[in-house]
Design a protein around this motif. Structure first.
Motif, short mmCIF file in Angstrom:
data_model
loop_
_atom_site.label_atom_id
_atom_site.label_comp_id
_atom_site.label_asym_id
_atom_site.label_seq_id
_atom_site.Cartn_x
_atom_site.Cartn_y
_atom_site.Cartn_z
N ASP A 276 125.73 12.74 57.12
CA ASP A 276 126.22 11.52 56.48
C ASP A 276 125.88 10.28 57.30
O ASP A 276 126.52 9.23 57.18
CB ASP A 276 127.74 11.59 56.26
N ASN B 91 114.77 0.35 48.49
CA ASN B 91 114.80 0.15 47.04
C ASN B 91 113.81 1.16 46.45
O ASN B 91 112.61 0.92 46.41
CB ASN B 91 114.40 -1.28 46.69
N ALA C 170 111.47 -2.23 50.93
CA ALA C 170 112.66 -2.40 51.78
C ALA C 170 112.58 -3.77 52.43
O ALA C 170 111.50 -4.35 52.57
CB ALA C 170 112.73 -1.31 52.84
N ASN D 5 118.11 1.55 57.40
CA ASN D 5 119.14 2.46 56.87
C ASN D 5 118.72 2.94 55.49
O ASN D 5 117.89 2.30 54.81
CB ASN D 5 120.49 1.76 56.78
N ILE D 6 119.31 4.06 55.06
CA ILE D 6 118.97 4.61 53.74
C ILE D 6 119.23 3.59 52.65
O ILE D 6 118.44 3.43 51.71
CB ILE D 6 119.77 5.90 53.48
N LYS D 7 120.35 2.85 52.77
CA LYS D 7 120.72 1.89 51.74
C LYS D 7 119.76 0.70 51.66
O LYS D 7 119.78 -0.05 50.68
CB LYS D 7 122.14 1.39 51.96
N ASP D 8 118.92 0.53 52.68
CA ASP D 8 117.95 -0.58 52.68
C ASP D 8 116.76 -0.30 51.76
O ASP D 8 116.02 -1.22 51.42
CB ASP D 8 117.43 -0.83 54.09
N GLU E 184 123.96 6.96 58.30
CA GLU E 184 123.37 5.91 57.46
C GLU E 184 121.91 5.62 57.80
O GLU E 184 121.18 5.04 57.00
CB GLU E 184 124.17 4.61 57.62
#
Length: 334
Positions: A241, A203, A209, A198-201, A243
């Protein structure tokens, strides 16, 4: 039962020795029959009747798979185990406690048309199943202990040459294509690991990541400057949008599938007129090979790939002939 099993083991050894003698001595058919008759005279042979047994294999398979699922094995791996054990259940209709080494050998002998690697895979699946049953004390003896996987020739693993990889870079038609191959190469992620990111994974500061590999083992992977450049450019080009790190081209935007990534790689290789099929796994092996050729320690590459042992990593790479030649010149004392 133990006496019968011992006799079967001894008969198999005698027949194997006879076959080796035939190869070494060049027996003709008549001589072979005489020697075979001599061996069989030491045994009382009866034709096995088609006796119907009450099998409890399926019951034990369900418990085994449930335990392995808790341990973190992927659904793909579990599906492969279930398929193999279902085949075994249909062929050997017995209670697991009564299954012998000979039963397993007879089952495997049906697949003599398959490659050695495929037969070896069957052996290891059965060993895993019966080994687990033995450890859990569901059976008192493990019938696979004496069953050995066939020896396989070590084939060179497939990697991309520098020229092939550069060609694939140049022929990419979309930003997603270029970003995919740059990320697969720099992180050496398995296909499923990359697909689940995911995008939030990511760094972005550390250019790394965290991914979850086989058995849900956590490890950190790293992005190159080039892959991070294309990744940032790709993410800025999106107006969804979702993830997921990689998404479909068309609405409704959703996480791209493993098959779509494979198809994308095949398409890029085709655009580059590469004369062989390329899979996502080639980038993982290519990265490992290039790192070792550039002087990286084996243990470091092992950890990046998420391998449990250095032997797996050594088998995994394909050191080029040019590199071996260079190393010979550099390190051979005069």
């Amino acid at each position: 039962m133990e006496v019968i099993d011992f006799a079967r083991e001894q008969l198999l050894s005698d027949l194997a020795e006879l076959e080796q003698s035939r190869k070494d001595g060049g027996f003709n058919e008549d001589r072979l029959k005489l020697k075979l008759a001599g061996i069989l005279s030491n045994y009382e042979i009866k034709r096995d009747t088609n006796q119907v047994f009450d099998s409890d294999i399926q019951e034990k398979v369900n418990v085994y798979l449930a335990a392995k699922r808790i341990e973190g094995l992927s659904e793909v791996t579990l599906k492969g185990y279930k398929y193999e054990l279902d085949m075994f259940d249909k062929a050997i209709s017995k209670k697991v406690a009564d299954i012998t080494s000979n039963d397993i050998r007879m089952y495997l002998s049906r697949f003599d048309n398959l490659t050695l690697s495929t037969i070896a895979s069957k052996v290891w699946k059965l060993k895993s199943f019966f080994g687990w049953l033995h450890v859990e004390e569901i059976i008192t003896r493990n019938p696979t202990v004496k069953v050995k996987a066939p020896k396989q020739e070590r084939l060179l693993v497939k990697t991309l040459s520098i020229e092939e990889f550069e060609t694939m870079r140049e022929v990419c038609e979309t930003l997603r294509q270029r970003t995919l191959i740059e990320c697969m190469y720099s992180t050496a992620c398995r296909l499923s690991e990359l697909q689940q990111l995911n995008i939030k994974d990511i760094n972005f500061r550390e250019m790394s990541a965290v991914v979850y590999g086989k058995g849900r083992k956590e490890r950190e992977v790293f992005f190159s400057v080039k892959s991070m450049y294309y990744l940032s450019k790709y993410l800025k080009s999106r107006n969804d949008d979702c993830e997921a790190l990689f998404v479909t081209y068309r609405k409704p935007y959703r996480r791209v599938s493993n098959r779509s990534i494979q198809d994308e790689v095949h398409k890029i290789a085709s655009l580059g007129n590469l004369n062989h099929t390329v899979t996502p796994h080639w980038f993982r092996r290519t990265m490992a090979t290039r790192m070792l050729e550039s002087g990286a320690h084996l243990s470091a590459v092992q950890n990046i790939l998420g391998h449990d042992s250095p032997e797996t990593t050594q088998y995994y790479i394909n050191v080029t002939e040019e590199f071996k030649r260079e190393q010979h010149k550099k390190y051979l004392p005069l």
